[in-house]
Design a protein around this motif. Sequence first.
Motif, PDB file in Angstrom:
ATOM      1  N   ARG A 181      -6.218   3.567  15.730  1.00 42.51           N
ATOM      2  CA  ARG A 181      -6.174   2.258  15.398  1.00 42.51           C
ATOM      3  C   ARG A 181      -7.691   1.761  16.626  1.00 42.51           C
ATOM      4  O   ARG A 181      -8.343   0.849  15.932  1.00 42.51           O
ATOM      5  N   TYR A 182      -8.260   2.462  17.441  1.00 43.74           N
ATOM      6  CA  TYR A 182     -10.405   2.813  17.681  1.00 43.74           C
ATOM      7  C   TYR A 182     -11.020   2.994  16.026  1.00 43.74           C
ATOM      8  O   TYR A 182     -11.706   2.343  16.368  1.00 43.74           O
ATOM      9  N   ARG A 183     -10.364   3.689  15.492  1.00 41.62           N
ATOM     10  CA  ARG A 183     -11.401   3.576  14.075  1.00 41.62           C
ATOM     11  C   ARG A 183     -10.930   2.546  12.770  1.00 41.62           C
ATOM     12  O   ARG A 183     -12.153   1.692  12.743  1.00 41.62           O
ATOM     13  N   LEU A 184      -9.995   2.467  13.020  1.00 40.62           N
ATOM     14  CA  LEU A 184      -9.106   0.787  12.420  1.00 40.62           C
ATOM     15  C   LEU A 184     -10.154  -0.499  12.623  1.00 40.62           C
ATOM     16  O   LEU A 184     -10.698  -1.178  12.601  1.00 40.62           O
ATOM     17  N   HIS A 185     -10.084  -0.699  14.127  1.00 41.86           N
ATOM     18  CA  HIS A 185     -10.759  -1.885  15.094  1.00 41.86           C
ATOM     19  C   HIS A 185     -12.582  -1.853  14.908  1.00 41.86           C
ATOM     20  O   HIS A 185     -12.731  -2.206  13.974  1.00 41.86           O
ATOM     21  N   ASP A 186     -13.206  -0.092  14.352  1.00 41.56           N
ATOM     22  CA  ASP A 186     -14.463   0.314  14.624  1.00 41.56           C
ATOM     23  C   ASP A 186     -14.980  -0.836  13.108  1.00 41.56           C
ATOM     24  O   ASP A 186     -15.983  -1.504  13.154  1.00 41.56           O
ATOM     25  N   ALA A 187     -13.454  -0.259  12.224  1.00 42.51           N
ATOM     26  CA  ALA A 187     -13.985  -0.683  10.637  1.00 42.51           C
ATOM     27  C   ALA A 187     -13.694  -2.452  10.461  1.00 42.51           C
ATOM     28  O   ALA A 187     -15.292  -3.202   9.409  1.00 42.51           O
ATOM     29  N   ASP A 211     -13.137   8.873  25.786  1.00 32.79           N
ATOM     30  CA  ASP A 211     -13.330   9.899  24.794  1.00 32.79           C
ATOM     31  C   ASP A 211     -13.347   9.578  23.938  1.00 32.79           C
ATOM     32  O   ASP A 211     -14.463   9.863  22.962  1.00 32.79           O
ATOM     33  N   MET A 212     -12.023   9.441  23.366  1.00 31.70           N
ATOM     34  CA  MET A 212     -11.515   8.647  22.251  1.00 31.70           C
ATOM     35  C   MET A 212     -12.237   7.432  21.520  1.00 31.70           C
ATOM     36  O   MET A 212     -12.578   7.132  20.581  1.00 31.70           O
ATOM     37  N   LEU A 213     -12.499   6.923  22.323  1.00 33.31           N
ATOM     38  CA  LEU A 213     -12.937   5.144  22.264  1.00 33.31           C
ATOM     39  C   LEU A 213     -14.520   5.025  22.055  1.00 33.31           C
ATOM     40  O   LEU A 213     -15.683   5.120  20.870  1.00 33.31           O
ATOM     41  N   ALA A 214     -15.582   6.274  23.060  1.00 31.69           N
ATOM     42  CA  ALA A 214     -16.409   6.503  22.650  1.00 31.69           C
ATOM     43  C   ALA A 214     -17.682   7.392  21.343  1.00 31.69           C
ATOM     44  O   ALA A 214     -18.358   7.097  21.299  1.00 31.69           O
ATOM     45  N   ASP A 215     -16.759   8.329  21.711  1.00 32.69           N
ATOM     46  CA  ASP A 215     -16.652   9.475  20.193  1.00 32.69           C
ATOM     47  C   ASP A 215     -16.235   9.395  18.277  1.00 32.69           C
ATOM     48  O   ASP A 215     -14.975   9.401  19.319  1.00 32.69           O
ATOM     49  N   ARG A 216     -17.467   8.775  18.272  1.00 34.98           N
ATOM     50  CA  ARG A 216     -16.521   8.252  16.556  1.00 34.98           C
ATOM     51  C   ARG A 216     -16.075   9.377  16.319  1.00 34.98           C
ATOM     52  O   ARG A 216     -16.677   9.491  14.494  1.00 34.98           O
ATOM     53  N   THR A 217     -17.140  10.522  16.148  1.00 31.77           N
ATOM     54  CA  THR A 217     -16.945  11.311  15.647  1.00 31.77           C
ATOM     55  C   THR A 217     -15.608  12.367  15.793  1.00 31.77           C
ATOM     56  O   THR A 217     -14.847  13.288  15.416  1.00 31.77           O
ATOM     57  N   THR A 233     -11.194   7.014  42.794  1.00 30.20           N
ATOM     58  CA  THR A 233     -11.821   6.511  44.280  1.00 30.20           C
ATOM     59  C   THR A 233     -13.049   6.081  44.298  1.00 30.20           C
ATOM     60  O   THR A 233     -12.301   5.059  45.132  1.00 30.20           O
ATOM     61  N   ASN A 234     -13.667   6.885  43.914  1.00 31.48           N
ATOM     62  CA  ASN A 234     -15.194   6.354  43.934  1.00 31.48           C
ATOM     63  C   ASN A 234     -16.128   5.845  42.966  1.00 31.48           C
ATOM     64  O   ASN A 234     -16.946   5.101  42.961  1.00 31.48           O
ATOM     65  N   ALA A 235     -15.769   6.414  41.632  1.00 26.42           N
ATOM     66  CA  ALA A 235     -16.240   6.335  40.288  1.00 26.42           C
ATOM     67  C   ALA A 235     -15.664   4.780  40.288  1.00 26.42           C
ATOM     68  O   ALA A 235     -14.755   4.509  39.841  1.00 26.42           O
ATOM     69  N   THR A 236     -16.530   4.455  39.014  1.00 27.86           N
ATOM     70  CA  THR A 236     -16.380   3.169  38.690  1.00 27.86           C
ATOM     71  C   THR A 236     -15.708   3.892  36.840  1.00 27.86           C
ATOM     72  O   THR A 236     -15.956   4.434  36.612  1.00 27.86           O
ATOM     73  N   PRO A 237     -13.730   3.609  36.931  1.00 31.94           N
ATOM     74  CA  PRO A 237     -13.939   4.025  35.795  1.00 31.94           C
ATOM     75  C   PRO A 237     -14.775   4.106  34.518  1.00 31.94           C
ATOM     76  O   PRO A 237     -15.018   2.509  34.157  1.00 31.94           O
ATOM     77  N   PRO A 238     -14.529   4.719  32.995  1.00 32.80           N
ATOM     78  CA  PRO A 238     -15.276   4.146  32.194  1.00 32.80           C
ATOM     79  C   PRO A 238     -14.253   3.319  31.881  1.00 32.80           C
ATOM     80  O   PRO A 238     -12.904   2.748  31.331  1.00 32.80           O
ATOM     81  N   ALA A 239     -15.153   2.327  29.839  1.00 28.10           N
ATOM     82  CA  ALA A 239     -14.240   1.673  29.132  1.00 28.10           C
ATOM     83  C   ALA A 239     -13.374   2.179  28.670  1.00 28.10           C
ATOM     84  O   ALA A 239     -13.620   3.978  27.924  1.00 28.10           O
ATOM     85  N   THR A 240     -12.213   1.754  29.348  1.00 27.34           N
ATOM     86  CA  THR A 240     -11.379   2.847  28.292  1.00 27.34           C
ATOM     87  C   THR A 240     -10.224   1.978  26.928  1.00 27.34           C
ATOM     88  O   THR A 240      -9.476   2.075  26.505  1.00 27.34           O
ATOM     89  N   ALA A 241     -11.465   0.838  26.641  1.00 29.60           N
ATOM     90  CA  ALA A 241     -10.581  -0.172  25.868  1.00 29.60           C
ATOM     91  C   ALA A 241     -12.095  -1.339  25.545  1.00 29.60           C
ATOM     92  O   ALA A 241     -13.280  -1.907  26.367  1.00 29.60           O
ATOM     93  N   SER A 242     -11.724  -1.780  24.121  1.00 29.82           N
ATOM     94  CA  SER A 242     -13.168  -3.136  23.252  1.00 29.82           C
ATOM     95  C   SER A 242     -12.264  -4.216  23.661  1.00 29.82           C
ATOM     96  O   SER A 242     -11.517  -4.668  23.564  1.00 29.82           O
ATOM     97  N   THR A 243     -13.209  -4.932  23.528  1.00 23.37           N
ATOM     98  CA  THR A 243     -13.174  -6.747  23.116  1.00 23.37           C
ATOM     99  C   THR A 243     -12.987  -6.401  21.589  1.00 23.37           C
ATOM    100  O   THR A 243     -12.654  -7.623  21.221  1.00 23.37           O
ATOM    101  N   ALA A 244     -12.553  -5.556  20.619  1.00 22.97           N
ATOM    102  CA  ALA A 244     -12.613  -5.435  19.481  1.00 22.97           C
ATOM    103  C   ALA A 244     -11.230  -6.041  18.764  1.00 22.97           C
ATOM    104  O   ALA A 244     -10.506  -6.290  19.567  1.00 22.97           O
ATOM    105  N   GLY A 245     -10.477  -6.602  17.596  1.00 24.67           N
ATOM    106  CA  GLY A 245      -9.478  -6.630  17.085  1.00 24.67           C
ATOM    107  C   GLY A 245      -8.697  -7.439  16.971  1.00 24.67           C
ATOM    108  O   GLY A 245      -7.672  -8.082  16.173  1.00 24.67           O
ATOM    109  N   VAL A 246      -9.502  -9.021  17.865  1.00 20.05           N
ATOM    110  CA  VAL A 246      -9.160 -10.154  16.657  1.00 20.05           C
ATOM    111  C   VAL A 246      -9.675 -10.377  14.980  1.00 20.05           C
ATOM    112  O   VAL A 246     -10.369 -10.362  15.058  1.00 20.05           O
ATOM    113  N   LEU A 247      -8.912 -11.239  14.614  1.00 15.62           N
ATOM    114  CA  LEU A 247      -8.832 -11.250  13.500  1.00 15.62           C
ATOM    115  C   LEU A 247      -9.237 -12.310  13.261  1.00 15.62           C
ATOM    116  O   LEU A 247      -8.774 -13.479  14.032  1.00 15.62           O
TER     117      LEU A 247
END
Length: 286
Positions: A232-238, A190-196, A5-19
């Motif tokens: 998919r997130y790790r392939l986006h990173d690559a 968490d999946m998006l932000a933590d590459r480990t 209700t009050n918090a700004t939602p964390p990022a849950t997607a990136s702009t990566a992916g355009v080939l």
Amino acid sequence: MRDRTNATPPATASTAGVLRPSELARHVDLVREPVGGAAAPWVENRWSLRWRLPHGRWFDSGVLPHPTCSLTVELGSHPRAGVPAGETVLVTGVCTRRFDVEVRGWGRVVGLRMRPGGLTALTGHPASAWTDRSVAAGEVLPEGLVRALADRDLADAGTPWAEAAEAGLAALAGERPDPRYALLLDVVADMLADRTLLAVAQVADRHGMTVRTLQRLFTHYVGVGPKWVLARYRLHDAVSALHDGFDGTLTDLAVQHGWYDQAHFTRDFTALVGMPPGRYRERSGG
């Protein structure tokens, strides 16, 4: 768990992916804008595309999928494949394969990228109903909202269409919070932000649930499993690393993004992107 209700939602997607993004920019005007206000808990960003190509010219656009669905209005001389005939306001679910569109003639698309699970949280419909599909928005959203969003003048204006869509979606929100959706957003962020994070069991353990519970959560809200999202997130990173001029070996790239050997990385990369990473690096100028 965060208070949505009050918090700004964390990022849950990136702009990566355009080939081949530099090639896309030569043919299509792409604009992205952040979303704030009442719709932000469910909508990640707004975006628009506009193009006008000479007769006989075309561009094959490819995008690596995200664990998100989109609400769009799509106008143009050549409707994309898979769109229900005569429909312009669409819901497109998570695409498990590369999303390819042949860009021809003229076109105008304005859209909202939903947060993972956002449309399910607002409507109660399971996201699996839209996986790998584009459906008429009237199958998902109220008739009055869809009718308003089908206005061609509003669509051509771009930002006013997005604002109307955001207001209409926010109006669907109930008075009671959805704790399962809030949990899902925490996990996805968490999946998006933590590459480990490379394995579903790691994710489940960190968030205090069983793998089976995590799988059910993702199937209902996202339409795909958590293993797919991690991959998919790790392939986006690559792919993004190659766009940015990664100058190490492909073995280094594979290990850095969670693959144990280059052979498996090459297989997964080729299956989604459509060519081996070495060839893609050459075509991208890396």
